[in-house]
Design an enzyme around this catalytic site. Structure first.
Site, PDB file in Angstrom:
ATOM      1  N   LYS A  68     -20.491   0.551 -37.095  1.00  0.00           N
ATOM      2  CA  LYS A  68     -19.704  -0.583 -37.580  1.00  0.00           C
ATOM      3  C   LYS A  68     -20.330  -1.180 -38.835  1.00  0.00           C
ATOM      4  O   LYS A  68     -19.626  -1.492 -39.802  1.00  0.00           O
ATOM      5  CB  LYS A  68     -19.592  -1.654 -36.488  1.00  0.00           C
ATOM      6  CG  LYS A  68     -18.642  -1.308 -35.362  1.00  0.00           C
ATOM      7  CD  LYS A  68     -18.457  -2.483 -34.404  1.00  0.00           C
ATOM      8  CE  LYS A  68     -17.426  -2.147 -33.341  1.00  0.00           C
ATOM      9  NZ  LYS A  68     -17.193  -3.264 -32.404  1.00  0.00           N
ATOM     10  N   CYS A 170     -16.068  -8.573   2.171  1.00  0.00           N
ATOM     11  CA  CYS A 170     -15.022  -8.825   3.161  1.00  0.00           C
ATOM     12  C   CYS A 170     -13.817  -9.515   2.530  1.00  0.00           C
ATOM     13  O   CYS A 170     -12.678  -9.321   2.967  1.00  0.00           O
ATOM     14  CB  CYS A 170     -15.578  -9.655   4.315  1.00  0.00           C
ATOM     15  SG  CYS A 170     -16.364 -11.193   3.815  1.00  0.00           S
TER      16      CYS A 170
END
EC number: 2.3.2.-
Length: 582
Positions: A68, A170
């Site tokens: 970049k 859970c």
């Protein structure tokens, strides 16, 4: 009062350091060039990904996989050949970027996407006494902050709250209450079907899980006996292979049979609405004519109908199955920028959300959650970059009108503006980075915390030191050495090296030119490498500043982790606003 020529000359002669060449960085480099800045150096470690092209406008398709920093430098020079723009394709944490390096520049402009790098630049600018303009954007929101030693608060004067990135297993498997729970579950489904199978990422109902909202509720013996009469849920991959990845059957396994099985856990539904099992053919005919996969992908900001979700689910399974069969030795990995994978996850998440009565979301929103990022908006980045240059000009000219700016491009404020400025705050007298009195009080249990835990959990993770050296001020004994000379002490408890309640540790990080006095206070209720940080000796900070060691969780509270993309991808999903470069 200086003339405009004198002001322009200051701009031309000023040496500017830009850190980050992503979303904001591209706009910033362009703005600096057209404003008249001529001596600019940019640093960025990242390379160009195809997903960057829609908002990082210095890059083109042929630049994909290139640096970049290097590409941005080349492109800016093409339209502004007179600029002296140089670059480093490097990590800002390299030792060569020390105080002397920062002192070579007149002002530092941050276009970073992660907290660790911003902390480091903040500290180096403080040590070098150089103005820093920090910035960030997230979606339609942005901010620009001017940081000047002794005049304004620094980046670390105010603690940055971290958004939750872990959720109880859970909750994910049994009782989702938010769309993020469904999104995490959908990513697990993808891995169970097509990726690396992790036993901790099971998507079937957890029969033995305790209700997180009602810890006294457990599966009764009667319920267990009733469920034994039903065939236990089998593994997702095993089921899919047994039916040759038939989309309708896989759908019914996940959203009909598993939900029916889950509904038998009566204790889970005493205080919440029971989910509604859903069959494939029912879903396919709900919500009108379904869109094709291509149409749905183009319409990623709208919420798909249930029939479209079922259609996308079915099509994606066949597409992904073909990829697996074409390369049987290659396991697919979740990638938010892979169109088929992302559409599959979005469809799964929305179907599960529908079953549990949770509002469905667009693929655009689900992608943000699944990638653990805040999507970048090009217009927001452009506005932020413009404000950065405006503030940089003010700082260089010696203006006394310095402010912090916040941006919200979704709606205007009562004055009809989309951004506003706030007066800068003075330095926090209790900040351990920029205050004259750099002291930190921590509560630990010296009988359980190890020297290694102190170094890793407190100094490196909490205080963001890179290579700390720690000395006991009372005895002048070195207990932590950045050279590794004291590695034999790392497993020892603090008490074993005579670090008890009231001990004072001198902690030096020479790479950041930083020294902190660490005051040890005993906290009997703390266990293992748990600790609490206080800014003063009087009292500890609120509980939300507590940091626990990774391994200290109880087994029944084990958490399923959302994929934590590293800072390279700009995925620090935090309450503060950060820029998304990747």
């Amino acid at each position: 009062m200086p003339s405009w020529r004198e002001k322009h000359e200051k701009i031309v002669q000023s040496k500017i350091l830009v850190i980050g060449a992503g979303g904001i960085g591209c706009e910033l480099l362009k703005n600096l060039a057209v404003t008249g800045f001529r001596k600019v150096h940019v640093i960025d470690l990242d390379t160009i990904d195809i997903s960057n092209l829609n908002r990082q406008f210095l890059f083109r398709k042929e630049h994909v996989s290139s640096s970049k920093a290097a590409t941005a430098t080349q492109v800016v020079k093409q339209f502004c050949p007179q600029i002296e723009l140089t670059f480093d394709h490097d990590s800002i944490f390299e030792k060569k970027y020390n105080m002397e390096f920062f002192q070579a520049y007149d002002i530092v402009l941050n276009a970073l996407d992660n907290r660790a790098a911003r902390n480091y630049v903040n500290r180096m600018c403080h040590a070098a006494n150089r103005p820093l303009i920090d910035s960030g954007s997230g979606g339609y929101f942005g901010q620009v902050s001017v940081i000047m030693r002794g005049k304004t608060e620094c980046y670390e004067c105010v603690d940055k709250p971290v958004q939750q990135t872990t959720y109880p297993g859970c909750t994910i498997r049994n009782t989702p209450s938010e769309h993020i729970h469904c999104t995490v579950w959908a990513k697990h489904v993808f891995n169970q079907l097509f990726g690396e199978v992790d036993i901790d990422d099971d998507v079937s109902p957890d029969m033995d899980a305790v209700d997180p909202d009602n810890t006294e509720a457990v599966t009764t013996e009667k319920e267990k006996e009733a469920m034994k009469e039903e065939p236990a849920p089998v593994g997702t991959r095993q089921w899919a292979e047994s039916v040759d990845y038939d989309a309708a059957k896989v759908f019914d396994k996940l959203f009909l049979h598993d939900i029916e099985y889950l509904c038998k856990m009566e204790h889970l539904w005493k205080q919440r609405k029971r989910p509604s099992p859903l069959e494939f053919h029912t879903a396919s005919s709900t919500g009108g004519e379904p869109q094709s996969l291509c149409d749905a992908q183009r319409d990623d900001t709208s919420i798909w109908t249930l029939s479209t979700c079922a259609k996308v689910f079915s099509t994606c399974i066949q597409e992904l199955l073909e990829q697996i069969r074409a390369e049987p030795d290659v396991k697919l990995a979740f990638d938010k920028d892979h169109a088929i994978i992302m559409s599959f996850v979005a469809a799964c998440a929305n179907i599960r959300a529908k079953i549990f009565g949770i509002p469905m979301k667009s693929q655009f929103d689900i992608k943000a959650m699944a990638g653990n990022i805040i999507p970048a908006i090009a217009s927001t980045n452009a506005i932020v970059a413009g404000i950065i240059v405006t503030e940089a000009v003010r700082v260089i000219e010696g203006s006394t009108v310095i402010c912090n700016s916040s941006i919200a491009t979704t709606q205007s404020n009562p004055r009809g503006r989309i951004f506003g400025g706030d007066a800068t705050n003075p330095p926090n007298p209790r900040c351990f980075v920029c205050s004259e009195k750099r002291e930190v009080f921590i509560y630990v249990n010296p009988d359980t915390m190890t020297v290694g835990g102190l170094c890793e959990k407190v100094l490196k993770q909490k205080l963001n030191m890179l290579a700390p050296d720690v000395m006991d001020s009372a005895t002048s004994r070195i207990i932590v050495s950045s050279d590794g000379d004291t590695d034999d002490l790392l497993p020892k408890k603090l008490a074993e090296v005579s670090i008890e309640d009231g001990a004072i540790l001198s902690c030096d990080d020479f790479q950041q030119e930083m020294e902190i006095k660490l005051f040890i206070k005993k906290g009997d209720r703390l266990a293992g490498d748990d600790f609490e940080v206080a800014r003063s000796e009087k009292e500890p900070e609120p509980d939300d500043r507590k940091r626990k060691a990774d391994g200290s969780e109880e087994p029944e509270a084990k958490r399923q982790k959302v994929e934590e993309k590293d800072d390279k991808n700009g995925n620090e999903a935090v309450a503060e606003i950060t820029e998304t470069m990747a």
